[in-house]
Motif scaffolding. Structure first.
Motif, PDB file in Angstrom:
ATOM      1  N   SER A 143       0.957  -1.166  -0.166  1.00  0.00           N
ATOM      2  CA  SER A 143      -0.024  -0.048   0.068  1.00  0.00           C
ATOM      3  C   SER A 143       1.019   1.297  -0.095  1.00  0.00           C
ATOM      4  N   GLY A 144       1.835   1.022  -0.715  1.00  0.00           N
ATOM      5  CA  GLY A 144       2.916   2.217  -0.990  1.00  0.00           C
ATOM      6  C   GLY A 144       3.750   2.264   0.495  1.00  0.00           C
ATOM      7  N   ASP A 145       3.682   1.190   0.954  1.00  0.00           N
ATOM      8  CA  ASP A 145       4.416   0.995   2.271  1.00  0.00           C
ATOM      9  C   ASP A 145       4.006   2.325   3.074  1.00  0.00           C
ATOM     10  N   SER A 146       2.793   2.560   3.428  1.00  0.00           N
ATOM     11  CA  SER A 146       2.308   3.591   4.237  1.00  0.00           C
ATOM     12  C   SER A 146       2.611   3.220   5.640  1.00  0.00           C
ATOM     13  N   THR A 147       2.930   4.158   6.434  1.00  0.00           N
ATOM     14  CA  THR A 147       3.404   4.015   7.729  1.00  0.00           C
ATOM     15  C   THR A 147       2.411   4.787   8.728  1.00  0.00           C
ATOM     16  N   ASN A 148       2.390   4.155  10.184  1.00  0.00           N
ATOM     17  CA  ASN A 148       1.719   4.787  11.067  1.00  0.00           C
ATOM     18  C   ASN A 148       2.488   4.584  12.497  1.00  0.00           C
ATOM     19  N   TYR A 149       2.553   5.699  13.223  1.00  0.00           N
ATOM     20  CA  TYR A 149       3.340   5.672  14.521  1.00  0.00           C
ATOM     21  C   TYR A 149       2.195   6.004  15.823  1.00  0.00           C
ATOM     22  N   ALA A 150       2.802   5.274  16.920  1.00  0.00           N
ATOM     23  CA  ALA A 150       2.070   6.086  17.939  1.00  0.00           C
ATOM     24  C   ALA A 150       2.540   7.317  18.355  1.00  0.00           C
ATOM     25  N   ASP A 151       1.753   8.209  18.989  1.00  0.00           N
ATOM     26  CA  ASP A 151       1.819   9.540  19.345  1.00  0.00           C
ATOM     27  C   ASP A 151       3.305   9.637  19.855  1.00  0.00           C
ATOM     28  N   SER A 152       3.684   8.726  20.859  1.00  0.00           N
ATOM     29  CA  SER A 152       4.684   9.049  21.779  1.00  0.00           C
ATOM     30  C   SER A 152       6.110   8.894  20.976  1.00  0.00           C
ATOM     31  N   VAL A 153       6.109   8.229  19.785  1.00  0.00           N
ATOM     32  CA  VAL A 153       7.215   8.083  18.912  1.00  0.00           C
ATOM     33  C   VAL A 153       7.265   8.973  17.566  1.00  0.00           C
ATOM     34  N   LYS A 154       6.395   9.643  17.398  1.00  0.00           N
ATOM     35  CA  LYS A 154       6.096  10.311  16.027  1.00  0.00           C
ATOM     36  C   LYS A 154       7.397  11.390  16.002  1.00  0.00           C
ATOM     37  N   GLY A 155       8.066  11.510  15.023  1.00  0.00           N
ATOM     38  CA  GLY A 155       8.841  12.187  14.916  1.00  0.00           C
ATOM     39  C   GLY A 155      10.252  11.811  15.449  1.00  0.00           C
ATOM     40  N   ARG A 156      10.412  10.941  16.170  1.00  0.00           N
ATOM     41  CA  ARG A 156      11.752  10.276  16.646  1.00  0.00           C
ATOM     42  C   ARG A 156      11.866   8.846  15.974  1.00  0.00           C
ATOM     43  N   PHE A 157      10.894   8.129  15.734  1.00  0.00           N
ATOM     44  CA  PHE A 157      11.202   6.667  15.306  1.00  0.00           C
ATOM     45  C   PHE A 157      10.755   6.578  13.775  1.00  0.00           C
ATOM     46  N   THR A 158      11.274   5.882  12.945  1.00  0.00           N
ATOM     47  CA  THR A 158      10.906   5.735  11.575  1.00  0.00           C
ATOM     48  C   THR A 158      10.979   4.106  11.308  1.00  0.00           C
ATOM     49  N   ILE A 159       9.973   3.636  10.768  1.00  0.00           N
ATOM     50  CA  ILE A 159       9.881   2.275  10.219  1.00  0.00           C
ATOM     51  C   ILE A 159      10.366   2.405   8.707  1.00  0.00           C
ATOM     52  N   SER A 160      11.109   1.368   8.003  1.00  0.00           N
ATOM     53  CA  SER A 160      11.210   1.117   6.768  1.00  0.00           C
ATOM     54  C   SER A 160      11.627  -0.158   6.524  1.00  0.00           C
ATOM     55  N   ARG A 161      11.532  -0.513   5.286  1.00  0.00           N
ATOM     56  CA  ARG A 161      12.151  -1.772   5.184  1.00  0.00           C
ATOM     57  C   ARG A 161      12.887  -2.091   3.792  1.00  0.00           C
ATOM     58  N   ASP A 162      13.430  -3.140   3.750  1.00  0.00           N
ATOM     59  CA  ASP A 162      14.612  -3.510   2.618  1.00  0.00           C
ATOM     60  C   ASP A 162      13.872  -4.869   2.009  1.00  0.00           C
ATOM     61  N   ASN A 163      12.966  -4.635   1.063  1.00  0.00           N
ATOM     62  CA  ASN A 163      12.100  -5.718   0.386  1.00  0.00           C
ATOM     63  C   ASN A 163      13.313  -6.796  -0.008  1.00  0.00           C
ATOM     64  N   ALA A 164      14.189  -6.461  -0.652  1.00  0.00           N
ATOM     65  CA  ALA A 164      15.171  -7.692  -1.315  1.00  0.00           C
ATOM     66  C   ALA A 164      15.595  -8.480  -0.177  1.00  0.00           C
ATOM     67  N   LYS A 165      15.866  -7.853   0.972  1.00  0.00           N
ATOM     68  CA  LYS A 165      16.372  -8.643   2.158  1.00  0.00           C
ATOM     69  C   LYS A 165      15.413  -9.123   3.077  1.00  0.00           C
TER      70      LYS A 165
END
Length: 121
Positions: free
Chosen positions: A55-77
């Motif tokens: 879904s375009g790799d859409s992300t959502n975060y808890a309010d407590s970590v927004k702006g500090r934490f980032t989720i990403s992925r390496d599809n190949a790995k």
């Protein structure tokens, strides 16, 4: 079946950074959501953030970590990362990787074994 293995936890001072990794194996083609949860001592497990696969790799975060934490992925790995910056003592917890897989027979979820993150003040 999907297997999830986390790594990258450890001890860090407040204000520091850590990057957690979660390597997925098995029926990875079935995964529709990857997420990170955490559980602090005496508290319920809570969602940190999630990424929707396909879904375009859409992300959502808890309010407590927004702006500090980032989720990403390496599809190949088949790896999903949790980059944690500006860590606070209240981020101390066991962090778990979580996956939702969709099969013709239904939906199944999986958990990793967890990795400890400790933030000292």
């Amino acid at each position: 079946q999907v297997q999830l293995v986390e790594s990258g936890g450890g001890l860090v001072q407040a204000g520091g950074s850590l990057r957690l990794s979660c390597t997925a194996s098995g029926s990875i083609f079935s995964i529709s959501v990857l997420a990170w949860y955490r559980q602090a001592p005496g508290k319920q497990r809570e969602l940190v953030g999630k990424i929707a696969i396909g879904s375009g790799d859409s992300t959502n975060y808890a309010d407590s970590v927004k702006g500090r934490f980032t989720i990403s992925r390496d599809n190949a790995k088949s790896v999903v990362y949790l980059q944690m910056n500006s860590l606070k003592p209240e981020d101390t917890a066991v962090y778990y990787c979580y996956a939702v897989s969709e099969y013709r027979s239904g939906i199944t979820d999986y958990w990793g074994q967890g990795t400890q993150v400790t933030v000292s003040s």
